[in-house]
Design a protein around this motif. Structure first.
Motif, PDB file in Angstrom:
ATOM      1  N   ALA A  53       0.827  -1.209   0.000  1.00 18.83           N
ATOM      2  CA  ALA A  53       0.000   0.000   0.000  1.00 18.83           C
ATOM      3  C   ALA A  53       0.863   1.262   0.000  1.00 18.83           C
ATOM      4  O   ALA A  53       0.435   2.304  -0.498  1.00 18.83           O
ATOM      5  CB  ALA A  53      -0.931  -0.003   1.205  1.00 18.83           C
ATOM      6  N   LEU A  54       2.058   1.164   0.561  1.00 19.01           N
ATOM      7  CA  LEU A  54       2.948   2.331   0.582  1.00 19.01           C
ATOM      8  C   LEU A  54       3.396   2.739  -0.813  1.00 19.01           C
ATOM      9  O   LEU A  54       3.685   3.907  -1.058  1.00 19.01           O
ATOM     10  CB  LEU A  54       4.180   2.040   1.449  1.00 19.01           C
ATOM     11  CG  LEU A  54       3.907   1.804   2.929  1.00 19.01           C
ATOM     12  CD1 LEU A  54       5.195   1.360   3.625  1.00 19.01           C
ATOM     13  CD2 LEU A  54       3.351   3.062   3.567  1.00 19.01           C
ATOM     14  N   THR A  55       3.449   1.776  -1.748  1.00 22.13           N
ATOM     15  CA  THR A  55       3.923   2.077  -3.095  1.00 22.13           C
ATOM     16  C   THR A  55       2.789   2.232  -4.099  1.00 22.13           C
ATOM     17  O   THR A  55       3.052   2.481  -5.267  1.00 22.13           O
ATOM     18  CB  THR A  55       4.866   0.969  -3.585  1.00 22.13           C
ATOM     19  OG1 THR A  55       4.143  -0.264  -3.641  1.00 22.13           O
ATOM     20  CG2 THR A  55       6.061   0.823  -2.672  1.00 22.13           C
ATOM     21  N   ALA A  56       1.545   2.066  -3.652  1.00 24.80           N
ATOM     22  CA  ALA A  56       0.409   2.165  -4.578  1.00 24.80           C
ATOM     23  C   ALA A  56       0.238   3.608  -5.030  1.00 24.80           C
ATOM     24  O   ALA A  56       0.374   4.549  -4.250  1.00 24.80           O
ATOM     25  CB  ALA A  56      -0.859   1.674  -3.905  1.00 24.80           C
ATOM     26  N   LEU A  60      -6.643   2.523  -9.179  1.00 25.16           N
ATOM     27  CA  LEU A  60      -6.620   1.072  -9.327  1.00 25.16           C
ATOM     28  C   LEU A  60      -5.711   0.427  -8.281  1.00 25.16           C
ATOM     29  O   LEU A  60      -6.069  -0.587  -7.674  1.00 25.16           O
ATOM     30  CB  LEU A  60      -6.159   0.676 -10.732  1.00 25.16           C
ATOM     31  CG  LEU A  60      -6.087  -0.831 -10.997  1.00 25.16           C
ATOM     32  CD1 LEU A  60      -7.471  -1.458 -10.879  1.00 25.16           C
ATOM     33  CD2 LEU A  60      -5.488  -1.089 -12.354  1.00 25.16           C
ATOM     34  N   GLY A  61      -4.572   1.020  -8.029  1.00 23.66           N
ATOM     35  CA  GLY A  61      -3.653   0.492  -7.020  1.00 23.66           C
ATOM     36  C   GLY A  61      -4.266   0.505  -5.635  1.00 23.66           C
ATOM     37  O   GLY A  61      -4.155  -0.462  -4.889  1.00 23.66           O
ATOM     38  N   VAL A  63      -7.479   0.501  -4.882  1.00 24.66           N
ATOM     39  CA  VAL A  63      -8.586  -0.463  -4.836  1.00 24.66           C
ATOM     40  C   VAL A  63      -8.045  -1.879  -4.675  1.00 24.66           C
ATOM     41  O   VAL A  63      -8.552  -2.663  -3.860  1.00 24.66           O
ATOM     42  CB  VAL A  63      -9.473  -0.339  -6.098  1.00 24.66           C
ATOM     43  CG1 VAL A  63     -10.454  -1.492  -6.200  1.00 24.66           C
ATOM     44  CG2 VAL A  63     -10.210   0.985  -6.089  1.00 24.66           C
ATOM     45  N   LEU A  64      -7.016  -2.231  -5.432  1.00 26.30           N
ATOM     46  CA  LEU A  64      -6.433  -3.566  -5.328  1.00 26.30           C
ATOM     47  C   LEU A  64      -5.833  -3.817  -3.944  1.00 26.30           C
ATOM     48  O   LEU A  64      -5.991  -4.905  -3.381  1.00 26.30           O
ATOM     49  CB  LEU A  64      -5.378  -3.777  -6.407  1.00 26.30           C
ATOM     50  CG  LEU A  64      -5.917  -3.937  -7.830  1.00 26.30           C
ATOM     51  CD1 LEU A  64      -4.764  -4.026  -8.812  1.00 26.30           C
ATOM     52  CD2 LEU A  64      -6.811  -5.149  -7.936  1.00 26.30           C
ATOM     53  N   VAL A  65      -5.166  -2.823  -3.385  1.00 22.86           N
ATOM     54  CA  VAL A  65      -4.603  -2.969  -2.044  1.00 22.86           C
ATOM     55  C   VAL A  65      -5.716  -3.127  -1.020  1.00 22.86           C
ATOM     56  O   VAL A  65      -5.629  -3.965  -0.117  1.00 22.86           O
ATOM     57  CB  VAL A  65      -3.696  -1.769  -1.693  1.00 22.86           C
ATOM     58  CG1 VAL A  65      -3.397  -1.715  -0.212  1.00 22.86           C
ATOM     59  CG2 VAL A  65      -2.410  -1.843  -2.475  1.00 22.86           C
ATOM     60  N   PHE A  66      -6.793  -2.354  -1.154  1.00 24.15           N
ATOM     61  CA  PHE A  66      -7.900  -2.467  -0.217  1.00 24.15           C
ATOM     62  C   PHE A  66      -8.538  -3.853  -0.277  1.00 24.15           C
ATOM     63  O   PHE A  66      -8.793  -4.477   0.758  1.00 24.15           O
ATOM     64  CB  PHE A  66      -8.961  -1.398  -0.508  1.00 24.15           C
ATOM     65  CG  PHE A  66     -10.179  -1.537   0.355  1.00 24.15           C
ATOM     66  CD1 PHE A  66     -10.155  -1.113   1.676  1.00 24.15           C
ATOM     67  CD2 PHE A  66     -11.337  -2.107  -0.140  1.00 24.15           C
ATOM     68  CE1 PHE A  66     -11.268  -1.251   2.483  1.00 24.15           C
ATOM     69  CE2 PHE A  66     -12.458  -2.258   0.656  1.00 24.15           C
ATOM     70  CZ  PHE A  66     -12.420  -1.825   1.973  1.00 24.15           C
ATOM     71  N   VAL A  67      -8.775  -4.347  -1.479  1.00 21.98           N
ATOM     72  CA  VAL A  67      -9.386  -5.670  -1.633  1.00 21.98           C
ATOM     73  C   VAL A  67      -8.462  -6.750  -1.079  1.00 21.98           C
ATOM     74  O   VAL A  67      -8.898  -7.657  -0.355  1.00 21.98           O
ATOM     75  CB  VAL A  67      -9.736  -5.937  -3.117  1.00 21.98           C
ATOM     76  CG1 VAL A  67     -10.135  -7.371  -3.349  1.00 21.98           C
ATOM     77  CG2 VAL A  67     -10.842  -4.994  -3.562  1.00 21.98           C
TER      78      VAL A  67
END
Length: 97
Positions: A53-56, A60-61, A63-67
């Motif tokens: 998540a630090l590099t998102a 889209l990044g 959302v993918l980290v959250f999921v």
């Protein structure tokens, strides 16, 4: 399809088949300790999701980290609930926690 993607997919499919074969042969008496060990693996996945998540960057990044973090957290909590229910079967009926 490039060679690296094909190699990654091959390793992924082989690991799925091997994992299914290994887990399918686990005796019942080892299932609870195996579930407890799997919970620690899910905790590592959750920690990895937080680090990624630090590099998102971008929607889209995020959302993918959250999921990913949500599914990993559900796996951790669900694994401990299942382990607790399995261990409950081995306690005497009148015993308190």
């Amino acid at each position: 399809m490039n060679a690296q993607l094909l190699a990654d997919l091959t390793v992924f499919v082989l690991s799925l088949l091997l994992g299914f074969e290994v887990i399918g042969r686990v005796p019942t008496t080892l299932h609870t300790p195996l579930m407890s060990a799997a919970n620690s693996v899910h905790g590592i996945v959750f920690a990895g999701a937080l680090i990624i998540a630090l590099t998102a960057d971008g929607v889209l990044g995020y959302v993918l980290v959250f999921v990913t973090a949500a599914f990993a957290a559900m796996n951790v909590v669900g694994g401990y609930v299942v382990t607790d229910r399995m261990l409950e079967m081995f306690r005497p009926r009148g015993a308190k926690r």
